[in-house]
Design a protein around this motif. Structure first.
Motif, short mmCIF file in Angstrom:
data_model
loop_
_atom_site.label_atom_id
_atom_site.label_comp_id
_atom_site.label_asym_id
_atom_site.label_seq_id
_atom_site.Cartn_x
_atom_site.Cartn_y
_atom_site.Cartn_z
N CYS A 304 8.19 -12.43 -14.52
CA CYS A 304 8.78 -12.53 -13.17
C CYS A 304 8.09 -13.62 -12.35
O CYS A 304 7.01 -14.08 -12.68
N ASP A 305 8.75 -14.00 -11.23
CA ASP A 305 8.13 -14.94 -10.29
C ASP A 305 7.12 -14.25 -9.40
O ASP A 305 6.20 -14.87 -8.88
N GLY A 306 7.34 -12.97 -9.18
CA GLY A 306 6.45 -12.23 -8.30
C GLY A 306 6.60 -10.75 -8.56
O GLY A 306 7.55 -10.32 -9.22
N LEU A 307 5.64 -9.98 -8.06
CA LEU A 307 5.69 -8.53 -8.26
C LEU A 307 5.62 -7.83 -6.90
O LEU A 307 4.90 -8.27 -6.01
N VAL A 308 6.37 -6.76 -6.81
CA VAL A 308 6.19 -5.82 -5.71
C VAL A 308 5.71 -4.53 -6.34
O VAL A 308 6.40 -3.98 -7.21
N THR A 309 4.52 -4.09 -5.95
CA THR A 309 4.02 -2.82 -6.47
C THR A 309 3.94 -1.83 -5.32
O THR A 309 3.88 -2.23 -4.16
N THR A 310 3.96 -0.54 -5.66
CA THR A 310 3.73 0.46 -4.61
C THR A 310 2.64 1.40 -5.06
O THR A 310 2.54 1.76 -6.23
N GLY A 311 1.81 1.79 -4.09
CA GLY A 311 0.72 2.72 -4.33
C GLY A 311 -0.48 2.03 -4.94
O GLY A 311 -0.44 0.85 -5.31
N GLY A 312 -1.57 2.76 -4.97
CA GLY A 312 -2.76 2.27 -5.66
C GLY A 312 -3.44 1.09 -5.00
O GLY A 312 -4.15 0.34 -5.67
N VAL A 313 -3.25 0.89 -3.69
CA VAL A 313 -3.91 -0.25 -3.03
C VAL A 313 -4.92 0.21 -1.97
O VAL A 313 -5.39 -0.60 -1.19
N SER A 314 -5.21 1.51 -1.94
CA SER A 314 -6.25 1.96 -1.01
C SER A 314 -7.59 1.96 -1.75
O SER A 314 -7.76 1.21 -2.70
N VAL A 315 -8.53 2.78 -1.33
CA VAL A 315 -9.84 2.77 -1.99
C VAL A 315 -10.14 4.07 -2.71
O VAL A 315 -11.28 4.38 -2.97
#
Ligand code: AMP
Ligand code: MG
Length: 461
Positions: A304-315
């Motif tokens: 892909c050219d880019g990714l959109v992810t959800t979740g898993g970006v806190s600490v």
């Protein structure tokens, strides 16, 4: 000043930063003292981000500083994303596939519109001077030269004293004389050029119909067809991989075991991606392990050219997106934006490919997408206008933001511009998000009374 991760044993004066949308039990930017260290240990945090001292902690007057030094402002975040986007190359497409795409070059009209002088209605073509004296009681007779139907052109000239019937004619306004050649009796005068549409009065040949960077609406597609265009050049669509992370997630359609929830972010975001002109490609739900997250990011980035992810970006211990991205050689450009919902947003680059890491809570994911990812996708396609459509409205009830971050609140706005809260403003509340048709940017620690005139960003674009 940026925060940096610190081991607790290293600190005696430092500030704690709120790491996510979750409640940590500690305020962001609160200065730690030894009592709090004990508390932090009790809640199991070993590392946190600290910054240089700014003010003393006082229990009489607990600090709630406005400072958001570990985060960046929304506008700054947007600019930093837009700054790295190289426009995607143009490609020709047929007009019937063009809606939602962005014109890659200006489009000039090859013809006048209308292309020739023509009648706005059925009736008779006459010389207005002939009918100057026409009255019901003293009708004027004109010789009928013939008739033209839609799609035909009259080859002759409507000389003085003559007329031509434009099918189907307005027979109720005239009388026909039973003569040979036939005559028509007109009982009313007309103004010169009355009911005529003049060549080029709408669009002149050579006029700019679309500028490069204009997005094609259905109406613009209609205009291009009206001047005879069949194809045009638009920017290629960005291919965006869509990844949802979380052990708690179950695919819709399956039974729901205890403790699990249905995965809903990919459904909403796939639709939002399509509406922004991108080509979404959904990947299977990613379990919360570093290995699975790394493998899925690697595969999706290759495709892909880019990714959109959800979740898993806190600490949290199970938040692996940033780690995994760095493991495969990605560079985090920034993390955390001073807004609510959507704070733990992360933006990263891996070669020419981009990572938009959204928080997992469904409202946070959608709001961060609309404010940070949608503009990027549109600009990637060369669009000039990338903000959500907005207009003014007035509050029908008060809106309060007690927090120290801008709160993008879900509202309903009626056709008269009356704005009300759409309900529960929590970051998990999809019910109120689905009920809302607007978003309102309420500044930190602000009460807006009923009647305040505010800007409403539309969600029903
Ligand atoms: P996270 O940002 O990974 O800590 O996720 C925060 C919360 O958002 C989770 O506890 C879930 O309740 C919810 N969540 C995360 N991902 C999804 C998803 N794909 N669909 C629906 N809810 C989600
Ligand atoms: Mg998670």
């Amino acid at each position: 000043m940026r925060g940096q991760a610190k081991d607790l044993s290293d600190c005696n004066t430092c500030f704690i930063y709120d790491e996510g949308e979750r409640e940590s039990g500690l305020e962001a930017n609160l200065r730690l003292n030894s009592l709090m260290f004990a508390y932090v240990r009790v809640i199991g945090e070993k590392m946190f981000e600290g910054a240089a001292p700014r003010h003393q902690l006082s229990f009489d007057n607990p600090p709630r500083p406005a400072d958001t030094r570990a985060m960046i402002e929304l506008e700054q975040a947007c600019q930093r994303i837009l700054a790295v986007l190289a426009p995607l190359p143009p490609e020709p497409i047929p007009l019937d596939a063009a809606v939602g795409r962005v014109a890659a070059e200006p489009i000039l009209s090859p013809i006048d519109l209308p292309p020739f002088d023509n009648s706005a209605m059925d009736g008779y073509a006459v010389n207005a001077a002939d009918l100057r004296s026409a009255r019901a009681e003293a009708p004027v007779k004109l010789e009928l030269l013939g008739q033209v139907a839609a799609g035909q052109a009259f080859a002759g000239k409507v000389r003085p004293g003559t007329c031509v019937r434009l099918l189907t004619g307005l027979q109720e306004d005239v009388r026909l004389g039973a003569t040979d050649p036939p005559q028509v009796l007109f009982g009313e005068a007309v103004k010169p050029w009355e009911n005529t549409r003049l060549r080029g009065e709408d669009v002149k040949r050579g006029a700019e119909l679309l500028a490069a960077g204009d997005r094609l609406t259905a109406m613009r597609v209609g205009l291009l067809a009206a001047v005879g265009l069949k194809a045009l050049k638009v920017a290629r669509q960005p291919r965006i991989g869509l990844l949802a992370t979380g052990n708690e997630l179950v695919e819709p359609g399956q039974s729901l075991p205890a403790g699990k929830i249905y995965e809903s972010n990919r459904a909403a975001l796939a639709a939002l991606l399509t509406a922004a002109g991108a080509l979404p490609r959904a990947y299977p739900v990613v379990p919360d392990t570093l290995a699975a997250t790394t493998a899925m990011l690697e595969q999706a980035l290759a495709e892909c050219d880019g990714l959109v992810t959800t979740g898993g970006v806190s600490v949290g211990e199970l938040d692996f997106v940033k780690n995994a991205f760095e493991q495969i050689g990605g560079e985090i450009q920034f993390w955390r934006v001073a807004m609510k919902p959507g704070k733990p947003f992360v933006f990263g680059r891996w070669r020419q490919r981009l990572l938009f890491g959204l928080p997992g809570n469904p409202v946070s994911a959608v709001v961060a997408f609309l404010l940070l990812v949608r503009p990027a996708l549109l600009r990637w396609q060369g669009a000039t206008r990338v903000d959500l459509p907005a207009h003014s409205g007035h509050l029908a009830e008060s809106l309060v933001n007690r927090g120290d971050r801008r709160h993008f609140m879900r509202v309903t706005v009626d056709p008269s511009g009356n704005v009300r809260s759409a309900g529960l403003q929590a970051s998990h509340s999809l019910g109120s998000l689905a009920a809302a048709n607007g978003l309102v940017d309420v500044p930190p620690r602000t009460t807006w009374p009923a009647g305040t005139v505010i800007r409403v960003m539309r969600l029903d674009f």
